[in-house]
Each structure stands twice: as C-alpha cells, then as structure tokens.
Design a protein around this motif. Sequence first.
Motif, PDB file in Angstrom:
ATOM      1  N   LEU A   1     -55.067   0.903  -1.919  1.00  0.00           N
ATOM      2  CA  LEU A   1     -53.695   1.305  -1.638  1.00  0.00           C
ATOM      3  C   LEU A   1     -52.989   0.366  -0.660  1.00  0.00           C
ATOM      4  O   LEU A   1     -51.773   0.190  -0.730  1.00  0.00           O
ATOM      5  CB  LEU A   1     -53.683   2.731  -1.090  1.00  0.00           C
ATOM      6  N   MET A   2     -53.724  -0.189   0.279  1.00  0.00           N
ATOM      7  CA  MET A   2     -53.164  -1.093   1.291  1.00  0.00           C
ATOM      8  C   MET A   2     -54.166  -2.206   1.555  1.00  0.00           C
ATOM      9  O   MET A   2     -55.376  -1.978   1.493  1.00  0.00           O
ATOM     10  CB  MET A   2     -52.898  -0.350   2.598  1.00  0.00           C
ATOM     11  N   ASP A   3     -53.679  -3.392   1.857  1.00  0.00           N
ATOM     12  CA  ASP A   3     -54.576  -4.481   2.232  1.00  0.00           C
ATOM     13  C   ASP A   3     -54.271  -4.909   3.668  1.00  0.00           C
ATOM     14  O   ASP A   3     -53.259  -4.501   4.252  1.00  0.00           O
ATOM     15  CB  ASP A   3     -54.469  -5.654   1.258  1.00  0.00           C
ATOM     16  N   PRO A   4     -55.142  -5.715   4.279  1.00  0.00           N
ATOM     17  CA  PRO A   4     -54.927  -6.116   5.678  1.00  0.00           C
ATOM     18  C   PRO A   4     -53.568  -6.764   5.928  1.00  0.00           C
ATOM     19  O   PRO A   4     -52.956  -6.550   6.988  1.00  0.00           O
ATOM     20  CB  PRO A   4     -56.085  -7.083   5.935  1.00  0.00           C
ATOM     21  N   ALA A   5     -53.098  -7.539   4.980  1.00  0.00           N
ATOM     22  CA  ALA A   5     -51.809  -8.216   5.181  1.00  0.00           C
ATOM     23  C   ALA A   5     -50.675  -7.199   5.293  1.00  0.00           C
ATOM     24  O   ALA A   5     -49.769  -7.342   6.137  1.00  0.00           O
ATOM     25  CB  ALA A   5     -51.551  -9.188   4.033  1.00  0.00           C
ATOM     26  N   ARG A   6     -50.692  -6.164   4.462  1.00  0.00           N
ATOM     27  CA  ARG A   6     -49.635  -5.150   4.514  1.00  0.00           C
ATOM     28  C   ARG A   6     -49.771  -4.300   5.772  1.00  0.00           C
ATOM     29  O   ARG A   6     -48.768  -3.874   6.357  1.00  0.00           O
ATOM     30  CB  ARG A   6     -49.680  -4.274   3.267  1.00  0.00           C
ATOM     31  N   PHE A   7     -50.998  -4.019   6.204  1.00  0.00           N
ATOM     32  CA  PHE A   7     -51.174  -3.295   7.471  1.00  0.00           C
ATOM     33  C   PHE A   7     -50.547  -4.103   8.611  1.00  0.00           C
ATOM     34  O   PHE A   7     -49.905  -3.531   9.506  1.00  0.00           O
ATOM     35  CB  PHE A   7     -52.659  -3.051   7.755  1.00  0.00           C
ATOM     36  N   ALA A   8     -50.734  -5.408   8.571  1.00  0.00           N
ATOM     37  CA  ALA A   8     -50.199  -6.256   9.638  1.00  0.00           C
ATOM     38  C   ALA A   8     -48.676  -6.323   9.588  1.00  0.00           C
ATOM     39  O   ALA A   8     -47.995  -6.207  10.618  1.00  0.00           O
ATOM     40  CB  ALA A   8     -50.794  -7.657   9.539  1.00  0.00           C
ATOM     41  N   SER A   9     -48.115  -6.502   8.394  1.00  0.00           N
ATOM     42  CA  SER A   9     -46.665  -6.684   8.280  1.00  0.00           C
ATOM     43  C   SER A   9     -45.889  -5.380   8.438  1.00  0.00           C
ATOM     44  O   SER A   9     -44.817  -5.357   9.048  1.00  0.00           O
ATOM     45  CB  SER A   9     -46.327  -7.344   6.933  1.00  0.00           C
ATOM     46  N   GLN A  10     -46.425  -4.284   7.900  1.00  0.00           N
ATOM     47  CA  GLN A  10     -45.689  -3.018   7.929  1.00  0.00           C
ATOM     48  C   GLN A  10     -45.958  -2.199   9.185  1.00  0.00           C
ATOM     49  O   GLN A  10     -45.085  -1.472   9.659  1.00  0.00           O
ATOM     50  CB  GLN A  10     -46.015  -2.191   6.688  1.00  0.00           C
ATOM     51  N   TYR A  11     -47.182  -2.298   9.717  1.00  0.00           N
ATOM     52  CA  TYR A  11     -47.559  -1.428  10.835  1.00  0.00           C
ATOM     53  C   TYR A  11     -47.997  -2.166  12.097  1.00  0.00           C
ATOM     54  O   TYR A  11     -48.271  -1.524  13.112  1.00  0.00           O
ATOM     55  CB  TYR A  11     -48.696  -0.500  10.395  1.00  0.00           C
ATOM     56  N   LYS A  12     -48.056  -3.488  12.028  1.00  0.00           N
ATOM     57  CA  LYS A  12     -48.585  -4.266  13.166  1.00  0.00           C
ATOM     58  C   LYS A  12     -49.974  -3.755  13.570  1.00  0.00           C
ATOM     59  O   LYS A  12     -50.281  -3.552  14.742  1.00  0.00           O
ATOM     60  CB  LYS A  12     -47.613  -4.215  14.355  1.00  0.00           C
ATOM     61  N   ILE A  13     -50.796  -3.521  12.561  1.00  0.00           N
ATOM     62  CA  ILE A  13     -52.179  -3.075  12.749  1.00  0.00           C
ATOM     63  C   ILE A  13     -53.102  -4.172  12.218  1.00  0.00           C
ATOM     64  O   ILE A  13     -52.922  -4.661  11.100  1.00  0.00           O
ATOM     65  CB  ILE A  13     -52.446  -1.754  12.010  1.00  0.00           C
ATOM     66  N   GLN A  14     -54.093  -4.548  13.019  1.00  0.00           N
ATOM     67  CA  GLN A  14     -55.091  -5.502  12.548  1.00  0.00           C
ATOM     68  C   GLN A  14     -56.167  -4.736  11.764  1.00  0.00           C
ATOM     69  O   GLN A  14     -56.896  -3.934  12.339  1.00  0.00           O
ATOM     70  CB  GLN A  14     -55.750  -6.231  13.713  1.00  0.00           C
ATOM     71  N   ALA A  15     -56.251  -4.971  10.485  1.00  0.00           N
ATOM     72  CA  ALA A  15     -57.296  -4.362   9.659  1.00  0.00           C
ATOM     73  C   ALA A  15     -58.332  -5.435   9.356  1.00  0.00           C
ATOM     74  O   ALA A  15     -58.097  -6.334   8.543  1.00  0.00           O
ATOM     75  CB  ALA A  15     -56.703  -3.802   8.370  1.00  0.00           C
ATOM     76  N   ARG A  16     -59.444  -5.351  10.044  1.00  0.00           N
ATOM     77  CA  ARG A  16     -60.480  -6.376   9.894  1.00  0.00           C
ATOM     78  C   ARG A  16     -61.561  -5.867   8.931  1.00  0.00           C
ATOM     79  O   ARG A  16     -62.348  -4.978   9.267  1.00  0.00           O
ATOM     80  CB  ARG A  16     -61.098  -6.706  11.243  1.00  0.00           C
ATOM     81  N   VAL A  17     -61.591  -6.414   7.723  1.00  0.00           N
ATOM     82  CA  VAL A  17     -62.583  -6.030   6.725  1.00  0.00           C
ATOM     83  C   VAL A  17     -63.828  -6.891   6.891  1.00  0.00           C
ATOM     84  O   VAL A  17     -63.826  -7.890   7.621  1.00  0.00           O
ATOM     85  CB  VAL A  17     -62.008  -6.149   5.299  1.00  0.00           C
ATOM     86  N   ASN A  18     -64.884  -6.493   6.210  1.00  0.00           N
ATOM     87  CA  ASN A  18     -66.176  -7.191   6.332  1.00  0.00           C
ATOM     88  C   ASN A  18     -66.576  -7.345   7.801  1.00  0.00           C
ATOM     89  O   ASN A  18     -67.134  -8.370   8.205  1.00  0.00           O
ATOM     90  CB  ASN A  18     -66.123  -8.556   5.637  1.00  0.00           C
ATOM     91  N   SER A  19     -66.261  -6.301   8.560  1.00  0.00           N
ATOM     92  CA  SER A  19     -66.535  -6.323   9.999  1.00  0.00           C
ATOM     93  C   SER A  19     -67.290  -5.061  10.372  1.00  0.00           C
ATOM     94  O   SER A  19     -66.722  -3.962  10.357  1.00  0.00           O
ATOM     95  CB  SER A  19     -65.233  -6.417  10.804  1.00  0.00           C
ATOM     96  N   GLU A  20     -68.551  -5.210  10.705  1.00  0.00           N
ATOM     97  CA  GLU A  20     -69.401  -4.065  11.015  1.00  0.00           C
ATOM     98  C   GLU A  20     -69.534  -3.894  12.521  1.00  0.00           C
ATOM     99  O   GLU A  20     -69.939  -4.813  13.226  1.00  0.00           O
ATOM    100  CB  GLU A  20     -70.788  -4.249  10.396  1.00  0.00           C
ATOM    101  N   VAL A  21     -69.182  -2.684  12.989  1.00  0.00           N
ATOM    102  CA  VAL A  21     -69.363  -2.375  14.409  1.00  0.00           C
ATOM    103  C   VAL A  21     -70.830  -2.015  14.608  1.00  0.00           C
ATOM    104  O   VAL A  21     -71.329  -1.043  14.042  1.00  0.00           O
ATOM    105  CB  VAL A  21     -68.445  -1.231  14.851  1.00  0.00           C
ATOM    106  N   LEU A  22     -71.517  -2.809  15.428  1.00  0.00           N
ATOM    107  CA  LEU A  22     -72.971  -2.677  15.594  1.00  0.00           C
ATOM    108  C   LEU A  22     -73.355  -1.706  16.707  1.00  0.00           C
ATOM    109  O   LEU A  22     -74.367  -1.011  16.610  1.00  0.00           O
ATOM    110  CB  LEU A  22     -73.597  -4.045  15.879  1.00  0.00           C
TER     111      LEU A  22
END
Length: 562
Positions: free
Chosen positions: A60-81
């Motif tokens: 439904l949303m990709d990182p680029a749209r999160f950044a442009s529409q919401y100023k949210i950094q959506a970091r995929v392929n990123s595992e919190v250890l």
Amino acid sequence: MKYLIVGGVAGGAGTAARLRRLDESAEIIMFDKGPYVSYSNCSLPYRLSGTVDQTEKLVLMDPARFASQYKIQARVNSEVLSIDRAAKAVTVKDLEQNREYRESYDKLILAPGANAVVPRIPGIESANLFTVKTVPDVARLQDALQAGGLQKVTVVGGGFIGVEVAVNLREAGYHVSLVEAAPQILATYDYDMVQILHKELLDHGVDLLVGDRAVSFQGSHMTLASGRVVEGDAVVMAVGVTPDTALARDAGLELNEKGAIVVDPSYRTSDPDIYAVGDAIQVYSALTGQPMQLALAGPAQKQARQAADSICGRPVRNTGYIGSSCIKVFDYNAASTGLTAAQCEKAGIPYDFVYVMPPDRVSLMPGSTPLHYKLIYQVPTGRVLGVQAISEGDAPKRADIAATLIKFGGTVDDLRDLELCYAPPFSTAKDAGNNAALVACNLLEGAFRQVKVSQVRGLVESGACIIDVREPGEYAKSHIKTAVNIPLSQLRSRLEEVPRDRPVYLHCRSSQRSYNACLCLQAHGFTNVYNISGSYLGISFYEYFNDVTQGREPILTDYNFN
C-alpha cells in the motif's frame, strides 16, 4: 522528540502516521526486517486465486511515499537486534549492507506482529513447504504455482489463513486438502454453525479432514494420526501464529505466559518509554474481563492510534475488545462477533442461544437466501454476548449491528427494538437480529422451551416423539425418519394424536411454524412441548458433513438446504 517504531505493517505504520499528525516536528523512524512496509497482509491469500492479480498491488505504501507524504523514515530490510533500555537506544542490522548501527530514541514502539508456527514434525524438512504470512511468502508460493508441476496442495490448519488459502487455491483450480487437528475449522464459530462452512468446502471439492493431525512427512506426502496418507506436491503450513516477542523478552519487558507483551490501558509496556501494539500484545476482553490475544488488523489499527495519543499526552479510554471477524468461504459469507457458546462455557458464563434462519431480504426479491443467525445471550440478564451469521448474502452487516450493540452493553430487548433500515431488496421489516431477539425474549419469559439441532440425533435414537408440522408435500420430499407429520394447518383438528404423557418435539422448516404449534399445544393444556431450534434446515446442515465423511446412517430421508 524522536520516535522509533519496530514493525511496519498495520500497527507500526498506523502508529507512525498518527504520531506525525500529532507532532509535526518529531523525528520518526520505522524499521521492518522485510522488504516491504504497509502491505495488506489480510489480502495475501487472494493473490493465489488471481483476485489480486499482481503481488505488487498488496503493497500500500513504500518508503519513498512515507518520506514524501509523512516525513517518516521507513527503513526496510532493517532488523532491530536488541534494545538498550538504560541508554534508550536500539541496535539495528542493515540486512542489505550487512552492517550494524545504534539508534537512540525518546519513545520506542514495538509492533513486531507474530510469526507463523511451523511445528517440528518428523520428515517436515523434506516437504515442499510454504507459509503465507508476508508478501515474500505469498510471492514464493505464487511463483512455485506458476512454474508448474504443483497440482495437489495440502493446507495444514483451519484458521482464517488456512481456510482462505484453501479456498483461493481451489478457485485457482488446484486439488486441495485441508487438515485441521480440532473437530472443526474456524474456532470463532460454534460447532453447529460451522457445519454450514464444512459442507461448503466439501461441495466445492476441498478434501476437508478434521479431528486429525499430521504425524510425519515423506516428501510432501503427509501421514495423519489416523493412518491416512494425504498425497501432495506442496504443503502450506497455517496452524497459527505466535507473538514475535524475542526482542521484548531479551530486553526484560514483562510478557504473559503465552509470550505476549503485557501492556497497560495506554499500550505502555513495563518500561514507561516503550509501547507495544498489534498481534504481539495482550489485550482484555470487554465481555469476560480476562486477558486474551487478538491477531486482527482492526484492533491493531485502534491500538496504534491510542498508543500514539498516549505518547503525545492525549487521554486514552481503552474499552477492551470483543473480537469481530468475517470470512468468505466460496459462496458463503460468514461473520462472528463477541463470545461463542463454547467460550461462554469455558468462562463459566450462564447463557442460552437462539438459532433462526429468516430470509436476508424479502423472499420475493431476486437473490433472497436464508440467513443463518445465532444469538448468544446471558441468562437471566439477557445481555447480548455474541452473534454468528452465515449466508450467501450480507451476513457481516448483521454481525456488525450486533458488535455495536455488544460494545454498548445491549440486551436482547435492545436488539428486539432496534430500528434498522428496511427496503425489500436489502432486508426484511423484521431483520434477523430483531427476529432472534424476539425468540430470546420469549425464552427468557418462559413462553416456550426449545432443544438444539445437536440434540436431534439423540432424540431419534431414543425413540422420542417428534412431530413435523410442515405440509404433507414438504414431508414427502424429505423428513426425519422417525417423525410423524401433523401439519400446523391440521393440528387443532388432530390434537388427539399428540401424546400428553411424554415430551413432544416439534419442527418445521425454520422453526417459525413449529413455534406457533408449540403455543397452540400449550394453550390446549400440553405441558411438555419443545420447539427444535433451527428445525429441518438447521438439522440438514448440522448432520450432512459428518454423515458424508464418516459414512454414518443419516437420521433424515434426504437433506434440505433451501
């Protein structure tokens, strides 16, 4: 303020978006260990039938749209250890760059969801095994199907995902076996109601095996506890999910005995700077007051909003959850809300229920179909505890009405008097909920007594007096083998044929005429009269699946499903 969010689907993405609406100046970073965020995980099975014709449409949303529409950094392929609670920082692994780094936070929100359970069954490592939990999961299965060579697919697990996968694979033309260890699929429905869906799966060519479990694999062929071998080219494991809470556990956050994160009414964990939402948390039942887990997208979205509100200092009123859900099983739409009868028994709540099947719209209208409606209520208060609705029409609408009533603590009197929209193409003047509530009010008042469809086989085998009050033509087409036909239209002139010295059980097609017959007999001094709730339609659905799959002797001369 700096907010970090672990998990980028319903709960995580919802929290991130709400935080941005409440705090324009905040730094918001959302991590997901997979390649996608904000995808429709509930739609995953529909990719298999082509209802969703491209895998990319699930996102439904990709990182680029999160950044442009919401100023949210959506970091995929990123595992919190790990979480360093003292330093208020997390360690993250960038799976693409294979590097680790730390990120600090003011508030941390955990929305890790749940993991698909893959049980350790001997030989399972040799199976062509799939799960359907993420977009990559369904893409992998879809690619395997499109590559050819897979004709027989075995689905293990009869919950929502298992049933939806089985239905969509069958609609795509594959031979499907569905194996469930419990006596029934879909525990959100009682055994009597779920038989309608058992029959529907059987009628559409799904080899449904309930009350049996996998004990070993030889390749993708599965041996069950009964000794039966289910041959397959692939296996989809859908036996359930478990909260993905290893990160929370390692950080020392409080978990319940099932491994879910314990949160307060504002979704704050045992650490005041860490919140949690979604499938990984413990919630509370608004009906029993007991803790439970609820892996549903709707509640996750509500939790996301409330957690963000709490973080930003807004008041939160957590009213608990009742558990509302629906599913499409081929031509039938099924919906459930609140408690089942089985759950009432487990919780020790005194209850009774009504099973009616009025038409879902005026019978003159095209598409009119029986609406199977089960109303569960507390005795003696009449408080509505649950509703299950199944039909080829708009069953979810009826469950939604009941869900609203249950949330506001409504009773059968409230449901009886509820004013609903009516026009012949949409409903009846006395809708299913009104109809069921009227019956419940009569039962609470002691106006008549009833027995359930589940009791009829025992009545037949014990030689009980069963009277069929349908017209002779209906009786001739099919009837309970031991039933005597005394039509309602002839009952008053044939009272001498009705015994007074033992219980008398009455039925018609859907319980309406037999209810009138009960009152008629009671008015003539009969004191031991019972209406069979659900009547002939309900008995037919209740008996059919087990008759066919167990090869047992039917109690009916034939079935009637219309």
